[in-house]
Design a protein around this motif. Structure first.
Motif, mmCIF file in Angstrom:
data_model
loop_
_atom_site.group_PDB
_atom_site.id
_atom_site.type_symbol
_atom_site.label_atom_id
_atom_site.label_comp_id
_atom_site.label_asym_id
_atom_site.label_seq_id
_atom_site.Cartn_x
_atom_site.Cartn_y
_atom_site.Cartn_z
ATOM 1 N N ARG A 149 18.574 -11.643 58.252
ATOM 2 C CA ARG A 149 17.832 -11.010 56.952
ATOM 3 C C ARG A 149 16.698 -11.424 56.566
ATOM 4 N N VAL A 150 16.371 -12.794 56.584
ATOM 5 C CA VAL A 150 15.050 -13.352 56.356
ATOM 6 C C VAL A 150 13.937 -12.830 57.190
ATOM 7 N N LEU A 151 14.578 -12.974 58.636
ATOM 8 C CA LEU A 151 13.259 -12.546 59.532
ATOM 9 C C LEU A 151 12.983 -11.143 59.426
ATOM 10 N N TYR A 152 14.088 -10.374 59.359
ATOM 11 C CA TYR A 152 13.769 -8.971 59.278
ATOM 12 C C TYR A 152 12.880 -8.691 58.265
ATOM 13 N N ARG A 153 13.119 -8.952 56.977
ATOM 14 C CA ARG A 153 12.359 -8.934 55.881
ATOM 15 C C ARG A 153 10.945 -9.694 55.822
ATOM 16 N N ALA A 154 10.810 -10.771 56.050
ATOM 17 C CA ALA A 154 9.746 -11.578 55.911
ATOM 18 C C ALA A 154 8.562 -11.304 57.067
ATOM 19 N N PHE A 155 8.920 -11.066 58.343
ATOM 20 C CA PHE A 155 8.120 -11.186 59.445
ATOM 21 C C PHE A 155 8.242 -9.775 60.465
ATOM 22 N N ASP A 156 8.982 -8.792 59.605
ATOM 23 C CA ASP A 156 9.269 -7.427 60.431
ATOM 24 C C ASP A 156 9.750 -7.741 61.832
ATOM 25 N N VAL A 157 10.578 -8.677 61.981
ATOM 26 C CA VAL A 157 11.464 -8.899 63.314
ATOM 27 C C VAL A 157 12.321 -7.481 63.495
ATOM 28 N N ARG B 196 17.515 -30.471 61.968
ATOM 29 C CA ARG B 196 18.305 -30.716 60.655
ATOM 30 C C ARG B 196 17.856 -30.243 59.413
ATOM 31 N N VAL B 197 16.404 -30.485 59.103
ATOM 32 C CA VAL B 197 15.988 -29.936 58.011
ATOM 33 C C VAL B 197 15.704 -28.465 58.051
ATOM 34 N N TRP B 198 15.422 -27.982 59.218
ATOM 35 C CA TRP B 198 14.686 -26.853 59.302
ATOM 36 C C TRP B 198 16.014 -25.592 59.044
ATOM 37 N N ASN B 199 16.944 -26.163 59.782
ATOM 38 C CA ASN B 199 18.012 -25.084 59.601
ATOM 39 C C ASN B 199 18.818 -25.092 58.550
ATOM 40 N N ASN B 200 18.755 -26.312 57.883
ATOM 41 C CA ASN B 200 19.566 -26.551 56.286
ATOM 42 C C ASN B 200 18.464 -25.599 55.615
ATOM 43 N N ALA B 201 17.263 -25.512 55.701
ATOM 44 C CA ALA B 201 16.042 -24.918 54.596
ATOM 45 C C ALA B 201 16.342 -23.561 54.962
ATOM 46 N N VAL B 202 16.356 -23.001 56.430
ATOM 47 C CA VAL B 202 16.264 -21.606 56.432
ATOM 48 C C VAL B 202 17.430 -20.814 55.899
ATOM 49 N N MET B 203 18.701 -21.680 56.345
ATOM 50 C CA MET B 203 19.824 -21.148 55.532
ATOM 51 C C MET B 203 19.966 -21.053 54.174
ATOM 52 N N GLU B 204 19.274 -21.985 53.414
ATOM 53 C CA GLU B 204 19.332 -22.177 52.206
ATOM 54 C C GLU B 204 18.169 -20.924 51.572
ATOM 55 N N LEU B 205 17.155 -20.677 52.407
ATOM 56 C CA LEU B 205 16.496 -19.679 51.816
ATOM 57 C C LEU B 205 17.179 -18.100 51.703
ATOM 58 N N GLY B 206 18.047 -17.885 52.914
ATOM 59 C CA GLY B 206 18.948 -16.848 52.957
ATOM 60 C C GLY B 206 19.956 -16.750 51.991
ATOM 61 N N GLY B 207 20.334 -17.925 51.407
ATOM 62 C CA GLY B 207 21.634 -17.974 50.838
ATOM 63 C C GLY B 207 21.257 -18.004 49.071
ATOM 64 N N VAL B 208 19.966 -18.281 48.876
ATOM 65 C CA VAL B 208 19.852 -18.139 47.450
ATOM 66 C C VAL B 208 18.404 -17.454 46.886
ATOM 67 N N ALA B 209 17.437 -16.978 47.882
ATOM 68 C CA ALA B 209 16.386 -16.435 47.684
ATOM 69 C C ALA B 209 16.453 -14.905 48.141
ATOM 70 N N CYS B 210 16.617 -15.083 49.495
ATOM 71 C CA CYS B 210 16.818 -13.711 50.100
ATOM 72 C C CYS B 210 17.996 -13.341 50.465
ATOM 73 N N GLU B 211 18.885 -13.085 49.454
ATOM 74 C CA GLU B 211 20.141 -12.526 49.432
ATOM 75 C C GLU B 211 20.197 -11.090 49.641
ATOM 76 N N LYS B 212 21.357 -10.357 49.763
ATOM 77 C CA LYS B 212 21.111 -8.899 49.918
ATOM 78 C C LYS B 212 20.426 -8.312 48.787
ATOM 79 N N THR B 213 20.608 -8.702 47.531
ATOM 80 C CA THR B 213 19.507 -8.492 46.534
ATOM 81 C C THR B 213 18.838 -9.735 46.432
#
Length: 307
Positions: free
Chosen positions: A153-161, A182-199
């Protein structure tokens, strides 16, 4: 065939740094994020497959209190493990059986030492590609870029993937800094979980990718798992996105020229003060800079996109 019509931003290092800084500054606290024990992380991943993370915490802690190591779990009676799983409503009982069997494999086939790569971890009973990669990433910092529903969802929205598994894999791999799973996968999943949710919660969660986000720019937050557009027309988020989009076309603009481009009914209640407040919010978020025009006796304010 992979769709190659998309591309990531040229300043990819800035994109990476922004996300990691956002994550390290403030993120949800889960106890399994505070350990690099592969056994504890495996337990958390298996439990999380069907259960909300908030409910997993108590079950995870109780499970590790009872069976603190893979060896302890391997020695346990399987019926006790399944009984624990059922009593904590953790989903299919087969997952408890597989976890028990995986613990036995670690003790008998790997001399009590967990394998460290995604490929090797998939040799454990019930451990598929996603779980193997998560354990390799969070326990050994030795994983690949994670690609789950939230990340897509993050990649589709942010970078038009495009909605294409191969494209998502390629984009996620290209984005992840080498040796930092370690830090990257935690961070990108956090982004999708709290900032780039369905809403999306672009402003309230302080999304670090707004400057580059295609969805934020055009105001369309649909995604593979969000087929219906959330209410957006006329929202503050829409006008913030328009300001960013317009300023990308110009080096800078006085508010008097920016306003009519942001909204066709510019003026009155939605005039200079409204626009100044909108731009001030963007300035607070580090996206826009406001300055007085040189030599302007009327104090005209100029907005520019922060670089």
């Amino acid at each position: 065939m992979t769709d190659t019509s998309w591309s990531l931003p040229d300043d990819i290092d800035a994109v990476r740094d922004a996300l990691v800084a956002w994550y390290e500054d403030d993120h949800r606290s889960f106890p399994w994020r505070e350990t690099d024990d592969p056994y504890a992380i495996l337990v958390s991943e298996v439990m999380s497959q069907q259960t909300q993370l908030g409910r997993v915490v108590a079950a995870w802690e109780a499970f590790l209190d009872r069976w603190p190591t893979a060896n302890d779990l391997a020695d346990a009676d399987r019926s006790d493990v399944v009984g624990f799983w059922t009593s904590h409503s953790l989903g299919y009982n087969n997952r408890a059986k597989y976890l028990h069997e995986a613990a036995k494999q670690v003790t008998t086939e790997y001399d009590g030492e967990f394998p460290e790569t995604p490929d090797e971890l998939q040799n454990l009973q019930g451990v598929g590609p996603y779980t193997a990669n998560a354990v390799a990433s969070f326990a050994f910092n030795n994983g690949n870029a994670v690609v789950d529903t939230n990340v897509k969802r993050v990649l589709y929205r942010a970078f038009d993937v495009p909605d294409d598994d191969a494209a998502f894999e390629e984009a996620a791999s290209e984005l992840m800094p080498g040796g930092e799973s370690r830090v990257w996968n935690n961070a990108v999943m956090e982004l999708g979980g709290v900032a780039c949710e369905k809403t999306p919660a672009c402003e309230t969660a302080g999304c670090p990718w707004r400057e580059w986000c295609h969805a934020y720019e055009i105001g369309d937050f649909t995604a593979p798992d969000v087929p219906t557009q959330p209410k957006f027309d006329g929202s503050r988020r829409q006008f913030r996105g328009r300001v960013i989009s317009i300023l990308k076309e110009y080096e800078k603009l006085p508010l008097s020229k920016l306003g009519p481009r942001v909204r066709v009914d510019y003026g009155g209640d939605h005039g200079k003060e409204w626009l100044r407040e909108l731009c001030s919010d963007l300035e607070d978020d580090g996206l826009v800079e406001l300055e007085s025009a040189d030599g302007d006796e009327n104090g005209e304010c100029v907005a520019r996109l922060r670089r």
